[in-house]
Design an enzyme around this catalytic site. Structure first.
Site, PDB file in Angstrom:
ATOM      1  N   HIS A 380     -49.155  -0.109 -12.161  1.00 19.00           N
ATOM      2  CA  HIS A 380     -49.338   0.408 -10.808  1.00 19.00           C
ATOM      3  C   HIS A 380     -48.236  -0.100  -9.885  1.00 19.00           C
ATOM      4  O   HIS A 380     -47.627   0.666  -9.119  1.00 19.00           O
ATOM      5  CB  HIS A 380     -50.712  -0.018 -10.280  1.00 19.00           C
ATOM      6  N   CYS A 691     -44.078  14.594 -17.064  1.00 17.43           N
ATOM      7  CA  CYS A 691     -44.185  13.896 -15.780  1.00 17.43           C
ATOM      8  C   CYS A 691     -44.327  12.386 -15.950  1.00 17.43           C
ATOM      9  O   CYS A 691     -44.771  11.695 -15.056  1.00 17.43           O
ATOM     10  CB  CYS A 691     -45.349  14.442 -14.954  1.00 17.43           C
TER      11      CYS A 691
END
Length: 744
Positions: A380, A691
């Protein structure tokens, strides 16, 4: 005990007025100009609770679900009239202290605030620009904020009794600052007597929130001599509009102008010295200037004057990890252990933590750089830092042990190192050199393959659109959802379905507006349970040994269908009002059965799959091997999520820095799966996209272009390089084809 005490009253202490009021009373003793005001004491709070007659607070909150009981108590506080003896005394003192039409700030001052052993920053309420007729209600709202579920859980984690945490309320004259800021009376690392002053136009919210880059002045603490002046471009400021506090553009003539005169700097230096002498230790001071008058808003001790970190004598490196987001930044270390502490992060700070979570994103956006103990290149912290353009080092293992709060360091996101001290001039020179090399109007290479951009945050949309990308190939809804700081179920229970849908619509719309009419592809919720467990309401989440293999992606959406339907409703609402550039895709699909169930729910929500561009993600070997049957359904596209596809194919945890060297998206096994899927999709006229992080790697680009992929979606900082690399590969293919025809 009195119900109201003026801020100059010697009777004020922590027990009757809370930490904030006690600090303001002490500031008065220094001779500093502190905005006039008074405190509504803890006796008023106790009298109000006694009228509610709930008995022992701790016993009441533990008599059922903590969140439900806390909500009931807040409602009681808000809906019960304040005892008349209390409200009459408050309004009488208000009338004595302020003129008709004056605006005040109403601030919590809890007895547990500003304690050394626990930080309650941001957990109780503050209201600005309050007028007389609103005052009593705002005071009740401050009292009620003592019992948000978040504050209750935090007290229990820190073994603080709910009954002991009482609430006073400070009522102060509003200062319509023309200039405001903060200052340190000493160097926060070495203790050297060098005062640092940061200042910006307007109210102080801009500096504190990191939304405004302030001017910076360094003053000799002993003599008051101005040593350094560093002026910034100040494009926006907070101001009072007449109805509310607004963030407005700074007039162009003032954007480069100096915010403080030499005389004002001298006044700040003199006042800060007096405050430091009174408290007997270096101070961190918030201040504001209104109509030429200096006001001191708050002062607290600088708690860390020493540093435990020792640097490599040859390189100066004190921490090493993975360079996750490029760039170099120097700043002050701010250690963040819990989400409640993130409002400590201001512009120029280095955010240091064990691991980042989605609700830390606003703080990451303000930070100069991010350093984490845990995580790999696809964690993250790494993904969000790259998107925000914030230098980042992840997987440093012991950064939180080595780096000290208040220490000045330099973070190099290219090399993955943190060095002691900061060299602002060198960093500035490097930035300026790079800026000079960039053309003012970069030429976007024309490619047959669409080059799109990944976006996690609405705040990054403008930056993403400026790259000239062909659209958004991945807009992650989990960052919108987790940014609410509650699990979806908890948020919906507290605020309702419409509020949840509106939050999603607003976030997606921000991105769709920036890119219109370029396509924006949103992905439904895909967050593992360990991220949800950190949020309010997360105690109901399952504890999983390996959350990456657990309750996430489409399997979670189909198991908790209500939340999934609300995501679809947000998508449908945007389409219905003309956002025809918004597309939707579904994560972690395994087979055609998953697709069939998705189609049934979409139809039930009112989404016409024949008139909507939608697709699924290929992130597991199962999905890659089942692509024939998946594309038998009317999907418009499939998109490869190479982070997950790689970790599931190679059995490598993508967030584990101990095996990060084995995480390879260009492994033959991964490339074979991707190539085979593209071949099937080309035969069926189904678009293909990628992606993941690998989309910008030259090896992967070459393989994808040669296989005939439709589009690539990359991180914001990789768009330009990817455009050029794709153009080179496409031209190479054309040249090779022409040469082959010629040789025949």
């Amino acid at each position: 005990m009195a119900h109201v005490l003026r801020l100059t009253d010697q009777a004020i202490d922590r027990s009757n007025a809370g930490g904030k009021a006690m600090s303001l009373q002490q500031l008065h003793q220094t001779g500093a100009d502190v905005p006039d005001g008074f405190t509504v004491t803890t006796q008023s709070y106790r009298d109000h609770l006694e009228k509610i007659a709930l008995g022992n607070v701790d016993r009441y909150l533990r008599s059922g679900d903590l969140g439900e009981k806390a909500a009931e108590l807040r409602d009681e506080i808000l809906n019960t009239a304040v005892p008349s003896t209390v409200s009459e005394e408050i309004l009488q003192v208000y009338d004595d202290e302020f003129a008709a039409g004056d605006r005040v700030a109403v601030r919590s001052s809890a007895t547990a605030e500003d304690m050394d052993e626990a930080s309650f920053a941001g957990q109780q309420d503050t209201y600005l620009n309050v007028q007389r007729d609103e005052l009593i209600q705002r005071i009740k709202e401050c009292w009620a904020s003592l019992f948000t579920k978040r504050a209750c859980v935090y007290r229990e984690r820190n073994d603080i009794s709910h009954a002991d945490a009482e609430m006073a309320v400070v009522v102060q004259q509003m200062v319509d600052a023309t200039v405001s800021g903060v200052l340190f009376t000493s160097d926060p690392v070495s203790g050297d007597e060098k005062m640092t002053i940061e200042s910006a136009w307007g109210l102080g919210e801009g500096v504190v929130a990191g939304e405004v880059t302030p001017d910076r002045f360094v003053v000799d603490g002993e003599t008051g001599e101005l040593l350094t002046t560093d002026l910034s471009t100040k494009r926006q400021q907070y101001t009072w509009s007449g109805d509310d506090t607004e963030l407005i553009a700074v007039p162009e003539a003032k954007q480069e102008a100096r915010t403080l005169t030499d005389d004002q700097i001298q006044t700040l230096w003199t006042t800060a010295q007096e405050i430091t002498d009174y408290f007997g230790e270096p101070q961190d001071i918030e201040w504001a200037i209104d109509d030429g008058e200096l006001y001191i808003l708050q002062s607290r001790p600088i708690t860390s004057i020493t540093s435990s970190a020792t640097a490599d004598t040859e390189t100066g490196v004190i921490v090493e990890g993975l360079g996750a987001s490029p760039g170099t930044a120097a700043g002050t270390v701010r250690q963040i252990e819990q989400i409640d502490e993130t409002d400590r992060i201001t512009g120029g700070d280095i955010l240091v933590t064990g691991v980042t979570t989605p609700d830390m994103v606003p703080a990451m956006q303000r930070a100069a750089a991010v350093v984490t103990d845990e995580g790999g290149m696809t964690s993250h912290a790494a993904i969000v830092s790259r998107e925000l353009g914030v230098p980042s080092v992840v997987g440093a293992t012991d950064a939180t042990e080595i780096l000290t709060d208040g220490q000045t360091v330099t973070v190099d996101g290219d090399k993955g190192v943190v060095t002691a001290g900061g060299d602002d001039e060198t960093a500035q020179e490097q930035t300026d050199d790079l800026d000079e090399l960039r053309p003012e109007t970069p030429v976007t290479p024309m490619t047959a393959t669409d080059i799109k951009v990944n976006v996690s945050l609405p705040q990054a949309a403008e930056r993403g659109a400026a790259t000239g990308a062909d659209g958004v190939g991945l807009l992650r809804l989990e960052h919108l959802i987790l940014g609410l700081e509650q699990t979806p179920t908890s948020y919906i229970e507290e605020h309702g379905e419409n509020a949840f849908v509106n939050e999603l619509v607003e976030g997606i719309q921000t991105v769709a507006d920036e890119f219109y009419a370029r396509p924006v592809r949103i992905r439904t919720l895909d967050a593992p349970t360990d991220e949800f467990r950190k949020l309010e309401g997360g105690e109901s989440e399952p504890v999983e040994d390996n959350p990456m293999l657990g309750h996430r992606g489409i399997r979670r959406s189909l198991a908790t269908e209500t939340v999934f339907r609300y995501q679809l409703k947000a998508f449908q609402r945007l389409r219905s009002v003309g956002y025809d550039n918004v597309e939707i895709m579904f994560p972690l699909v395994n087979d055609a059965d998953d697709v069939d169930t998705i189609m049934e729910i979409m139809a039930d929500v009112g989404i016409d799959t024949a008139k909507t561009r939608w697709g699924v993600m290929i992130e597991t070997p199962a999905a890659a091997l089942q692509v024939e049957s998946i594309t038998d359904r009317p999907v418009d596209f499939v998109s490869f999520g190479t982070n997950d596809l790689t970790q599931y194919t190679l059995a490598v945890d993508r967030n584990n820095e101990r095996v990060s060297d084995r995480f390879d998206e260009t492994h033959d096994a991964v490339l074979t799966l991707i190539t085979d899927v593209i071949e099937v999709c080309r035969a069926k006229d189904v678009d293909t996209s990628i992606c993941g992080e690998a989309a910008s790697k030259p090896t992967m680009i070459r393989q994808l272009i040669e296989s005939g992929v439709t589009s690539l979606s990359v991180n914001i900082d990789a768009v330009r390089d990817t455009q050029h690399e794709v153009k080179r590969r496409e031209q190479r293919l054309l040249l090779d084809s022409a040469l082959a025809e010629r040789s025949e």
